[in-house]
Write a protein that holds these residues in place. Structure first.
Motif, PDB file in Angstrom:
ATOM      1  N   GLY A 174       1.193  -1.103  -0.422  1.00  0.00           N
ATOM      2  CA  GLY A 174       0.268  -0.303   0.053  1.00  0.00           C
ATOM      3  C   GLY A 174       0.803   1.422   0.264  1.00  0.00           C
ATOM      4  N   GLY A 175       0.129   1.964   0.196  1.00  0.00           N
ATOM      5  CA  GLY A 175       1.075   3.705  -0.234  1.00  0.00           C
ATOM      6  C   GLY A 175       1.378   3.987   0.639  1.00  0.00           C
ATOM      7  N   VAL A 176       1.674   3.618   2.197  1.00  0.00           N
ATOM      8  CA  VAL A 176       2.141   4.144   3.311  1.00  0.00           C
ATOM      9  C   VAL A 176       3.488   3.619   3.274  1.00  0.00           C
ATOM     10  N   ASP A 177       3.450   2.282   3.385  1.00  0.00           N
ATOM     11  CA  ASP A 177       4.749   0.943   2.842  1.00  0.00           C
ATOM     12  C   ASP A 177       5.585   1.663   1.700  1.00  0.00           C
ATOM     13  N   LYS A 178       4.931   2.269   0.588  1.00  0.00           N
ATOM     14  CA  LYS A 178       5.790   2.452  -0.620  1.00  0.00           C
ATOM     15  C   LYS A 178       6.561   3.922  -0.471  1.00  0.00           C
ATOM     16  N   VAL A 179       6.056   4.366   1.188  1.00  0.00           N
ATOM     17  CA  VAL A 179       6.964   5.813   1.124  1.00  0.00           C
ATOM     18  C   VAL A 179       7.613   5.481   2.656  1.00  0.00           C
TER      19      VAL A 179
END
Length: 512
Positions: free
Chosen positions: A461-466
């Motif tokens: 997901g997006g949070v972990d991508k960052v």
């Protein structure tokens, strides 16, 4: 997504959720990658249950805790943690870092049976990043650290069926295979090795054969001659089965050993390509020691090498260390959350954001010519000659043609009383030595793919991508090579140059 938003939504991080309260053993934290993984876990996963470090004692610090505090915790890799919140960093070390004095190559890591069983029961996962990365290691040593010691990891895992094992390997287990290299079990490019119905290769008989050959060499030689013969044996056997060097051969053997020993259990293999300085974390350019490409860069900067065998159009697969650490942590969280499977991930840049050897050289040469003074530990003066990559046959012809007259001139000068080797001959020997070790990596005929790693990142997901970026498409190669990597080499990897001062020398003489 702004970092402030990320901090506010960390509760939606799958990685942080999976690692909360978990206890992880890490080997190899005295090494470059191991330190970056440790730093990232401390800084980003504050709720981790505990980090266990297997560290071999030495003469100065016979116990693991002492060695950790004096040789690892003092590293500049932790500068950001110290600057951000020194008290929190020290409290984490005190409460969550558990140091185990042991050796990964010894049965049960050198622990007694009870202590080993207790350790296995406490853990949720093991990250094995210990390895010998010497491309021309003596075969017995390489086999021990890169292959056979993995049985000790497997023994630990058998005592705890829930234990997830993550093995750090290398994309270069591909050996001399050409073409597209996917995240799968690699087929040897040389002599045939039997394959099991479960996909891995049966190496038991091959390992016994290698050990017999090692014993034979040991029986016939000793001292420095023995060391050389064991190095030569490693290269010979690696070439026979389809690898360019002993390191990649024994790492491939290690993969097969673990896949067999942990068949049906949680096993993740992470294969980085050529690991270089950090893109962003813990600091742009952070690096420890001189890596594969850096040895050639340093030799050029010191005016020892200007010609090298290489394929300018070939993709040289370099990956910043922080992207590798992130890949390890992402796949660790997955293995803990979804146990019982075998997974292989490659952390690389060649398929998604390729940089050719020619571009790699041109970026570095442009920076060297225009801004060499900014890298005072690397360049002692402005480079006077270009760095040229040529095909192997032309390189061999040029080197052999130059060596004969230089050798003759060197002999004549020594007859006339000159005791020092001819500088041009020394430089030629340096060039030949580096070409022997690294020539395979500068003439690539393969492309590494990491579709599975990218899919894992997307699933998280997006949070972990960052929080844990692994996408090489984010690398601006010109910026990274010219401004980040060279600056990192200069700041972290190279010591300040000791400049001889005639005035200081005279002052000392007067004082005496």
């Amino acid at each position: 997504m702004a970092m402030q938003q990320i901090h506010q939504s960390k509760s939606s991080s799958k990685v942080l959720g999976q690692l909360r309260g978990k206890r992880v053993l890490i080997t190899g934290t005295t090494g470059f990658l191991g330190k970056v993984v440790l730093e990232k876990l401390i800084r980003t996963v504050p709720d981790i249950g505990g980090i266990y470090l297997l560290i071999r004692g030495n003469k100065r610090h016979p116990d693991a805790r002492g060695r950790f505090l004096h040789e690892i915790a003092t590293s500049s890799v932790f500068d950001r943690l110290r600057e951000d919140d020194l008290e929190r960093f020290e409290a984490f070390i005190e409460d969550r870092i558990h140091c185990i004095t042991g050796e990964v190559t010894e049965p049960r890591f050198g622990l007694d049976e009870e202590a080993c069983g207790k350790l296995a029961g406490e853990l949720d996962a093991v990250i094995n990043s210990a390895a010998s990365v010497n491309f021309r290691e003596e075969l017995d040593k390489a086999l021990t650290i890169n292959t056979l010691c993995l049985e000790n990891i497997a023994v630990l895992a058998r005592q705890n069926p829930q234990l997830a094992v993550l093995q750090v390997s290398t994309c270069y287990v591909n050996g001399i295979n050409s073409g597209q290299v996917t995240e799968s079990v690699i087929k040897p490019a040389g002599a045939s090795i039997p394959r099991s119905s479960d996909g891995y290769y049966e190496i038991d008989e091959l390992v016994r054969l290698l050990q017999d050959k090692i014993a034979d060499v040991r029986a016939r030689y000793s001292g420095k001659t023995l060391e050389k013969k064991l190095v030569d044996l490693g290269i010979c056997e690696a070439n026979r089965y389809g690898w360019s060097d002993t390191y990649t051969f024994t790492k491939w053997l290690g993969e097969q050993l673990l896949m067999k020993a942990l068949n049906g259990r949680s096993l993740t293999i992470v294969r980085p390509s050529i690991i270089e300085s950090a893109l962003e974390e813990p600091a742009p350019g952070w690096i420890e020691g001189v890596k594969v490409a850096d040895a050639i860069i340093l030799a050029y900067a010191r005016e020892k090498v200007t010609l090298f065998p290489g394929k300018r159009s070939g993709i040289i697969d370099v990956i910043p260390v922080d992207l590798v650490a992130n890949a390890i942590i992402l796949s660790l969280a997955e293995a803990i959350g979804e146990p019982g499977r075998r997974r292989i991930y490659q952390c690389c840049s060649g398929s998604s954001n390729p940089v050719s050897l020619g571009q790699f050289i041109d970026h570095l040469m442009t920076e060297a010519k225009t801004n060499y003074a900014a890298y005072d530990h690397l360049f002692y003066r402005k480079p006077g000659k270009p760095f040229v990559a040529v095909n192997r046959s032309l390189f061999d012809l040029v080197v052999s043609s130059a060596r004969l007259p230089l050798s003759l001139a060197d002999k004549v000068l020594k007859l006339l009383g000159n005791t020092r080797d001819l500088k041009m001959l020394r430089n030629l020997d340096t060039t030949q030595s580096l070409a022997t070790i690294f020539g395979f990596y500068t003439a690539p005929d393969y492309t590494f793919h990491n579709d599975e790693l990218q899919a894992l990142s997307a699933r998280m997901g997006g949070v972990d991508k960052v929080l844990f970026p692994v996408d090489a498409r984010e690398i601006d190669w010109e910026l990274y090579l010219r401004k980040i990597h060279l600056a990192g080499l200069n700041r972290y990897a190279l010591k300040e140059r000791k400049v001889y001062s005639l005035r200081a020398s005279k002052s000392r003489q007067k004082a005496a």
